[in-house]
Design a protein around this motif. Sequence first.
Motif, PDB file in Angstrom:
ATOM      1  N   LEU A  84      32.121  31.171   4.896  1.00 48.66           N
ATOM      2  CA  LEU A  84      31.307  31.054   3.691  1.00 48.66           C
ATOM      3  C   LEU A  84      31.562  29.765   2.926  1.00 48.66           C
ATOM      4  N   LEU A  85      32.810  29.330   2.857  1.00 48.86           N
ATOM      5  CA  LEU A  85      33.131  28.185   2.010  1.00 48.86           C
ATOM      6  C   LEU A  85      32.561  26.882   2.556  1.00 48.86           C
ATOM      7  N   ASP A  86      32.300  26.838   3.874  1.00 47.90           N
ATOM      8  CA  ASP A  86      31.726  25.642   4.482  1.00 47.90           C
ATOM      9  C   ASP A  86      30.233  25.769   4.750  1.00 47.90           C
ATOM     10  N   ALA A  87      29.671  26.934   4.486  1.00 47.26           N
ATOM     11  CA  ALA A  87      28.262  27.156   4.828  1.00 47.26           C
ATOM     12  C   ALA A  87      27.347  26.324   3.933  1.00 47.26           C
ATOM     13  N   PRO A  88      26.307  25.724   4.498  1.00 49.32           N
ATOM     14  CA  PRO A  88      25.361  24.988   3.654  1.00 49.32           C
ATOM     15  C   PRO A  88      24.601  25.932   2.740  1.00 49.32           C
ATOM     16  N   GLU A  89      24.096  25.395   1.661  1.00 50.81           N
ATOM     17  CA  GLU A  89      23.358  26.207   0.689  1.00 50.81           C
ATOM     18  C   GLU A  89      22.183  26.911   1.343  1.00 50.81           C
ATOM     19  N   SER A  90      21.536  26.287   2.314  1.00 53.08           N
ATOM     20  CA  SER A  90      20.386  26.925   2.963  1.00 53.08           C
ATOM     21  C   SER A  90      20.804  28.207   3.676  1.00 53.08           C
ATOM     22  N   ASP A  91      21.989  28.221   4.306  1.00 56.48           N
ATOM     23  CA  ASP A  91      22.473  29.441   4.961  1.00 56.48           C
ATOM     24  C   ASP A  91      22.832  30.511   3.936  1.00 56.48           C
ATOM     25  N   LEU A  92      23.487  30.091   2.864  1.00 54.78           N
ATOM     26  CA  LEU A  92      23.854  31.061   1.830  1.00 54.78           C
ATOM     27  C   LEU A  92      22.609  31.675   1.217  1.00 54.78           C
ATOM     28  N   ARG A  93      21.591  30.861   0.991  1.00 53.16           N
ATOM     29  CA  ARG A  93      20.356  31.356   0.370  1.00 53.16           C
ATOM     30  C   ARG A  93      19.565  32.247   1.316  1.00 53.16           C
ATOM     31  N   ASP A  94      19.429  31.827   2.583  1.00 51.13           N
ATOM     32  CA  ASP A  94      18.526  32.507   3.503  1.00 51.13           C
ATOM     33  C   ASP A  94      19.188  33.609   4.322  1.00 51.13           C
ATOM     34  N   ARG A  95      20.516  33.522   4.517  1.00 48.13           N
ATOM     35  CA  ARG A  95      21.192  34.488   5.391  1.00 48.13           C
ATOM     36  C   ARG A  95      22.165  35.389   4.659  1.00 48.13           C
ATOM     37  N   VAL A  96      22.787  34.867   3.608  1.00 48.56           N
ATOM     38  CA  VAL A  96      23.950  35.565   3.051  1.00 48.56           C
ATOM     39  C   VAL A  96      23.607  36.351   1.793  1.00 48.56           C
ATOM     40  N   ARG A  97      23.185  35.656   0.734  1.00 48.12           N
ATOM     41  CA  ARG A  97      22.969  36.328  -0.545  1.00 48.12           C
ATOM     42  C   ARG A  97      21.854  37.367  -0.426  1.00 48.12           C
ATOM     43  N   GLY A  98      22.173  38.577  -0.830  1.00 49.77           N
ATOM     44  CA  GLY A  98      21.188  39.653  -0.799  1.00 49.77           C
ATOM     45  C   GLY A  98      21.115  40.373   0.525  1.00 49.77           C
ATOM     46  N   ARG A  99      21.399  39.669   1.640  1.00 58.98           N
ATOM     47  CA  ARG A  99      21.303  40.280   2.964  1.00 58.98           C
ATOM     48  C   ARG A  99      22.667  40.707   3.498  1.00 58.98           C
ATOM     49  N   LEU A 100      23.653  39.842   3.380  1.00 58.53           N
ATOM     50  CA  LEU A 100      25.001  40.162   3.851  1.00 58.53           C
ATOM     51  C   LEU A 100      25.960  40.422   2.697  1.00 58.53           C
ATOM     52  N   LEU A 101      25.731  39.747   1.593  1.00 55.65           N
ATOM     53  CA  LEU A 101      26.526  39.948   0.377  1.00 55.65           C
ATOM     54  C   LEU A 101      25.583  40.300  -0.763  1.00 55.65           C
ATOM     55  N   GLY A 102      25.774  41.467  -1.349  1.00 55.90           N
ATOM     56  CA  GLY A 102      25.020  41.836  -2.547  1.00 55.90           C
ATOM     57  C   GLY A 102      25.889  41.618  -3.769  1.00 55.90           C
ATOM     58  N   LEU A 103      25.320  41.018  -4.806  1.00 61.65           N
ATOM     59  CA  LEU A 103      26.071  40.712  -6.021  1.00 61.65           C
ATOM     60  C   LEU A 103      25.479  41.427  -7.221  1.00 61.65           C
ATOM     61  N   VAL A 104      26.307  42.227  -7.899  1.00 62.54           N
ATOM     62  CA  VAL A 104      25.948  42.801  -9.196  1.00 62.54           C
ATOM     63  C   VAL A 104      26.616  41.921 -10.245  1.00 62.54           C
ATOM     64  N   PRO A 105      25.870  41.077 -10.954  1.00 62.12           N
ATOM     65  CA  PRO A 105      26.486  40.111 -11.856  1.00 62.12           C
ATOM     66  C   PRO A 105      26.928  40.741 -13.168  1.00 62.12           C
TER      67      PRO A 105
END
Length: 314
Positions: A84-105
């Motif tokens: 995760l720490l090296d992942a580009p923003e496009s991967d975090l946006r399209d693959r990670v946030r909401g799909r693999l990691l859900g965040l309750v802020p």
Amino acid sequence: MSAPVLSVRGLDVAFRVGRGARARTVRAVTGADLDLRPGRLTALVGESGCGKSVLTEALTGLLPATAAVRGSATLSTPDGDLELLDAPESDLRDRVRGRLLGLVPQSAATHLTPTRTVGAQLRETLARLGAGIPVAELMERAALPRHVLELYPHELSGGQAQRAGLAAALAGDPPVLLADEPTAGLDRPLVEHVTALLAGLADEGRAVLLITHDLRAARDVADDVAVMYASRLVETGPATEVFTGPWHPYTAGLLGALPDAGFTPVPGHPPELSALPPGCPFAPRCPERESCSGDPEPVRHGDRTVSCSGPVGS
């Protein structure tokens, strides 16, 4: 015990703030090791300002550009491990946030668009994620009554707003759920309701991280616990073991401050993260400081880890 779905090792997060002679470094997270496992709720506890929320922001790639980040955070996915720490923003946006990691802020109501109903925002989230979950099922998962769909954010109670945030975080059915102070500002019955919902989601097989300064809530629902002080994880392990037999003096102090333990506060105040003392940051407040070497490096004993060279747990 099952293998971690998210494994954090040696996580450091620092910020450079100010300019010129006023510039200083804020060490928000120092050397954090943390595992999140399927089917278990991990409570990350500690006083406000110790770095708990920054850790979550590092995992989700939501830190500001001024942050310096080191270490690793490895997420297991169906397509293999993702750093995760090296992942580009496009991967975090399209693959990670909401799909693999859900965040309750924190303060979920402030993350809702004030001019749109809850239903419109949840339907948009489902569409953006390409999720096939009916909105009615999403509401049921978050224990929200159907009429809330027609309400605007300003019409929600505090508990409804937090559960609307939870519903949005569950829209992509992520295997990992990060809940950042989801009970802040709620009364005790609502605290118990929200934490019970999170525990139920862990029981369904998700890895859940509950970030809270409410030790009573953590003690009620956690399977595992990580205790943070002045940017460091000072004790981690199974919740029943840590809460019944704490090894770190800070953990013991937090438990002693609970009403059913005499409501004895930990003396003194935590250090500023921009002025951490050398050695153990808890030493100035520690009742065992005369009998320790001041070395805060973590030591593992079975499933537990403690950063203390004093007599506690020996």
